[in-house]
Design a protein around this motif. Structure first.
Motif, PDB file in Angstrom:
ATOM      1  N   ALA A  74       0.840  -1.201   0.000  1.00  0.00           N
ATOM      2  CA  ALA A  74       0.000   0.000   0.000  1.00  0.00           C
ATOM      3  C   ALA A  74       0.878   1.254   0.000  1.00  0.00           C
ATOM      4  O   ALA A  74       2.021   1.226   0.446  1.00  0.00           O
ATOM      5  N   SER A  75       0.332   2.339  -0.518  1.00  0.00           N
ATOM      6  CA  SER A  75       1.044   3.614  -0.531  1.00  0.00           C
ATOM      7  C   SER A  75       0.025   4.737  -0.380  1.00  0.00           C
ATOM      8  O   SER A  75      -1.174   4.491  -0.281  1.00  0.00           O
ATOM      9  N   ILE A  76       0.496   5.951  -0.408  1.00  0.00           N
ATOM     10  CA  ILE A  76      -0.404   7.100  -0.314  1.00  0.00           C
ATOM     11  C   ILE A  76      -1.358   7.115  -1.515  1.00  0.00           C
ATOM     12  O   ILE A  76      -2.544   7.381  -1.375  1.00  0.00           O
ATOM     13  N   MET A  77      -0.833   6.807  -2.711  1.00  0.00           N
ATOM     14  CA  MET A  77      -1.655   6.842  -3.914  1.00  0.00           C
ATOM     15  C   MET A  77      -2.608   5.652  -3.999  1.00  0.00           C
ATOM     16  O   MET A  77      -3.660   5.738  -4.598  1.00  0.00           O
ATOM     17  N   PHE A  78      -2.224   4.530  -3.410  1.00  0.00           N
ATOM     18  CA  PHE A  78      -3.034   3.318  -3.465  1.00  0.00           C
ATOM     19  C   PHE A  78      -3.160   2.746  -2.058  1.00  0.00           C
ATOM     20  O   PHE A  78      -2.261   2.066  -1.581  1.00  0.00           O
ATOM     21  N   PRO A  79      -4.282   2.995  -1.406  1.00  0.00           N
ATOM     22  CA  PRO A  79      -4.466   2.541  -0.026  1.00  0.00           C
ATOM     23  C   PRO A  79      -4.612   1.021   0.082  1.00  0.00           C
ATOM     24  O   PRO A  79      -4.656   0.310  -0.919  1.00  0.00           O
ATOM     25  N   GLU A  80      -4.735   0.560   1.306  1.00  0.00           N
ATOM     26  CA  GLU A  80      -4.799  -0.871   1.606  1.00  0.00           C
ATOM     27  C   GLU A  80      -5.897  -1.606   0.826  1.00  0.00           C
ATOM     28  O   GLU A  80      -5.681  -2.713   0.356  1.00  0.00           O
ATOM     29  N   ASP A  81      -7.071  -0.994   0.669  1.00  0.00           N
ATOM     30  CA  ASP A  81      -8.162  -1.679  -0.034  1.00  0.00           C
ATOM     31  C   ASP A  81      -7.857  -1.907  -1.512  1.00  0.00           C
ATOM     32  O   ASP A  81      -8.400  -2.809  -2.137  1.00  0.00           O
ATOM     33  N   ALA A  82      -6.958  -1.115  -2.093  1.00  0.00           N
ATOM     34  CA  ALA A  82      -6.575  -1.307  -3.497  1.00  0.00           C
ATOM     35  C   ALA A  82      -5.707  -2.545  -3.674  1.00  0.00           C
ATOM     36  O   ALA A  82      -5.644  -3.111  -4.757  1.00  0.00           O
ATOM     37  N   LEU A  83      -5.045  -2.970  -2.609  1.00  0.00           N
ATOM     38  CA  LEU A  83      -4.199  -4.163  -2.689  1.00  0.00           C
ATOM     39  C   LEU A  83      -5.010  -5.394  -3.077  1.00  0.00           C
ATOM     40  O   LEU A  83      -4.574  -6.220  -3.852  1.00  0.00           O
ATOM     41  N   LYS A  84      -6.198  -5.512  -2.536  1.00  0.00           N
ATOM     42  CA  LYS A  84      -7.023  -6.690  -2.782  1.00  0.00           C
ATOM     43  C   LYS A  84      -7.612  -6.694  -4.187  1.00  0.00           C
ATOM     44  O   LYS A  84      -7.611  -7.703  -4.865  1.00  0.00           O
ATOM     45  N   ALA A  85      -8.134  -5.561  -4.605  1.00  0.00           N
ATOM     46  CA  ALA A  85      -8.832  -5.489  -5.896  1.00  0.00           C
ATOM     47  C   ALA A  85      -7.877  -5.358  -7.069  1.00  0.00           C
ATOM     48  O   ALA A  85      -8.172  -5.818  -8.163  1.00  0.00           O
ATOM     49  N   GLY A  86      -6.742  -4.712  -6.893  1.00  0.00           N
ATOM     50  CA  GLY A  86      -5.852  -4.439  -8.001  1.00  0.00           C
ATOM     51  C   GLY A  86      -6.403  -3.307  -8.849  1.00  0.00           C
ATOM     52  O   GLY A  86      -7.412  -2.681  -8.503  1.00  0.00           O
ATOM     53  N   LEU A  87      -5.769  -3.026  -9.950  1.00  0.00           N
ATOM     54  CA  LEU A  87      -6.179  -1.956 -10.844  1.00  0.00           C
ATOM     55  C   LEU A  87      -6.481  -2.570 -12.203  1.00  0.00           C
ATOM     56  O   LEU A  87      -5.601  -3.107 -12.867  1.00  0.00           O
ATOM     57  N   HIS A  88      -7.741  -2.522 -12.611  1.00  0.00           N
ATOM     58  CA  HIS A  88      -8.165  -3.108 -13.882  1.00  0.00           C
ATOM     59  C   HIS A  88      -7.935  -2.082 -14.988  1.00  0.00           C
ATOM     60  O   HIS A  88      -8.471  -0.980 -14.947  1.00  0.00           O
ATOM     61  N   VAL A  89      -7.135  -2.466 -15.993  1.00  0.00           N
ATOM     62  CA  VAL A  89      -6.699  -1.549 -17.043  1.00  0.00           C
ATOM     63  C   VAL A  89      -7.030  -2.134 -18.407  1.00  0.00           C
ATOM     64  O   VAL A  89      -6.905  -3.338 -18.629  1.00  0.00           O
ATOM     65  N   ARG A  90      -7.445  -1.263 -19.325  1.00  0.00           N
ATOM     66  CA  ARG A  90      -7.662  -1.643 -20.729  1.00  0.00           C
ATOM     67  C   ARG A  90      -6.844  -0.694 -21.590  1.00  0.00           C
ATOM     68  O   ARG A  90      -6.914   0.521 -21.435  1.00  0.00           O
ATOM     69  N   VAL A  91      -6.073  -1.261 -22.515  1.00  0.00           N
ATOM     70  CA  VAL A  91      -5.298  -0.472 -23.469  1.00  0.00           C
ATOM     71  C   VAL A  91      -5.818  -0.827 -24.854  1.00  0.00           C
ATOM     72  O   VAL A  91      -5.849  -1.993 -25.236  1.00  0.00           O
ATOM     73  N   SER A  92      -6.262   0.183 -25.593  1.00  0.00           N
ATOM     74  CA  SER A  92      -6.795  -0.008 -26.930  1.00  0.00           C
ATOM     75  C   SER A  92      -5.825   0.616 -27.931  1.00  0.00           C
ATOM     76  O   SER A  92      -5.557   1.820 -27.873  1.00  0.00           O
ATOM     77  N   LEU A  93      -5.290  -0.209 -28.831  1.00  0.00           N
ATOM     78  CA  LEU A  93      -4.308   0.255 -29.817  1.00  0.00           C
ATOM     79  C   LEU A  93      -4.891   0.184 -31.214  1.00  0.00           C
ATOM     80  O   LEU A  93      -5.559  -0.788 -31.574  1.00  0.00           O
ATOM     81  N   ASN A  94      -4.608   1.232 -31.990  1.00  0.00           N
ATOM     82  CA  ASN A  94      -4.991   1.235 -33.400  1.00  0.00           C
ATOM     83  C   ASN A  94      -4.002   2.107 -34.157  1.00  0.00           C
ATOM     84  O   ASN A  94      -3.055   2.627 -33.577  1.00  0.00           O
ATOM     85  N   SER A  95      -4.208   2.279 -35.432  1.00  0.00           N
ATOM     86  CA  SER A  95      -3.258   3.041 -36.249  1.00  0.00           C
ATOM     87  C   SER A  95      -3.180   4.516 -35.853  1.00  0.00           C
ATOM     88  O   SER A  95      -2.206   5.188 -36.151  1.00  0.00           O
ATOM     89  N   ASP A  96      -4.211   5.018 -35.180  1.00  0.00           N
ATOM     90  CA  ASP A  96      -4.220   6.425 -34.760  1.00  0.00           C
ATOM     91  C   ASP A  96      -3.521   6.667 -33.432  1.00  0.00           C
ATOM     92  O   ASP A  96      -3.327   7.800 -33.034  1.00  0.00           O
ATOM     93  N   GLY A  97      -3.212   5.623 -32.692  1.00  0.00           N
ATOM     94  CA  GLY A  97      -2.571   5.794 -31.393  1.00  0.00           C
ATOM     95  C   GLY A  97      -3.126   4.824 -30.377  1.00  0.00           C
ATOM     96  O   GLY A  97      -3.467   3.696 -30.708  1.00  0.00           O
ATOM     97  N   ALA A  98      -3.222   5.295 -29.126  1.00  0.00           N
ATOM     98  CA  ALA A  98      -3.666   4.423 -28.041  1.00  0.00           C
ATOM     99  C   ALA A  98      -4.638   5.151 -27.132  1.00  0.00           C
ATOM    100  O   ALA A  98      -4.574   6.370 -26.969  1.00  0.00           O
ATOM    101  N   ASN A  99      -5.522   4.388 -26.540  1.00  0.00           N
ATOM    102  CA  ASN A  99      -6.416   4.884 -25.501  1.00  0.00           C
ATOM    103  C   ASN A  99      -6.273   3.962 -24.310  1.00  0.00           C
ATOM    104  O   ASN A  99      -6.190   2.739 -24.465  1.00  0.00           O
ATOM    105  N   VAL A 100      -6.246   4.547 -23.122  1.00  0.00           N
ATOM    106  CA  VAL A 100      -6.087   3.781 -21.895  1.00  0.00           C
ATOM    107  C   VAL A 100      -7.295   4.053 -21.005  1.00  0.00           C
ATOM    108  O   VAL A 100      -7.738   5.194 -20.883  1.00  0.00           O
ATOM    109  N   PHE A 101      -7.816   2.985 -20.398  1.00  0.00           N
ATOM    110  CA  PHE A 101      -9.015   3.079 -19.569  1.00  0.00           C
ATOM    111  C   PHE A 101      -8.790   2.381 -18.234  1.00  0.00           C
ATOM    112  O   PHE A 101      -8.044   1.407 -18.164  1.00  0.00           O
ATOM    113  N   LEU A 102      -9.472   2.864 -17.195  1.00  0.00           N
ATOM    114  CA  LEU A 102      -9.506   2.213 -15.890  1.00  0.00           C
ATOM    115  C   LEU A 102     -10.929   1.768 -15.605  1.00  0.00           C
ATOM    116  O   LEU A 102     -11.878   2.479 -15.931  1.00  0.00           O
TER     117      LEU A 102
END
Length: 99
Positions: A39-67
């Protein structure tokens, strides 16, 4: 800044673990969960259990990132800010901005 770093880490994690898929190209959507070891200041104890769900979408125009938000919906991170650099079967997704 925390989301830029997380997005870069997420992209590297996805690309390093899917070498077979890279041979066919990296365009498409990549999803995964980043687990926290401590755990850290940016990610408290409860974030340890759930983790961070991330989606990265790539195409010829670039990238989009989602949480994944608590409501189960994907929320974009810095829309239009991410870029992709490709070399053969490798790619780096990045965003740079000033503080």
């Amino acid at each position: 800044m925390k989301y830029n770093l997380l997005a870069a880490l997420a992209a590297l994690m996805f690309f390093s673990t899917t070498s077979g898929a890279l041979a066919a190209g990296v365009d498409g959507e990549w999803e995964g969960t980043l687990a926290f070891l401590k755990a850290s200041i940016m990610f408290p104890e409860d974030a340890l259990k759930a983790g961070l769900h991330v989606r990265v979408s790539l195409n010829s125009d670039g990238a989009n990132v989602f949480l994944m938000k608590e409501e189960g919906k994907w929320a974009p991170i810095k829309p239009g800010s991410f870029h992709v650099v490709r070399l053969k079967s490798n790619a780096i997704v990045y965003a740079i901005d000033s503080a």
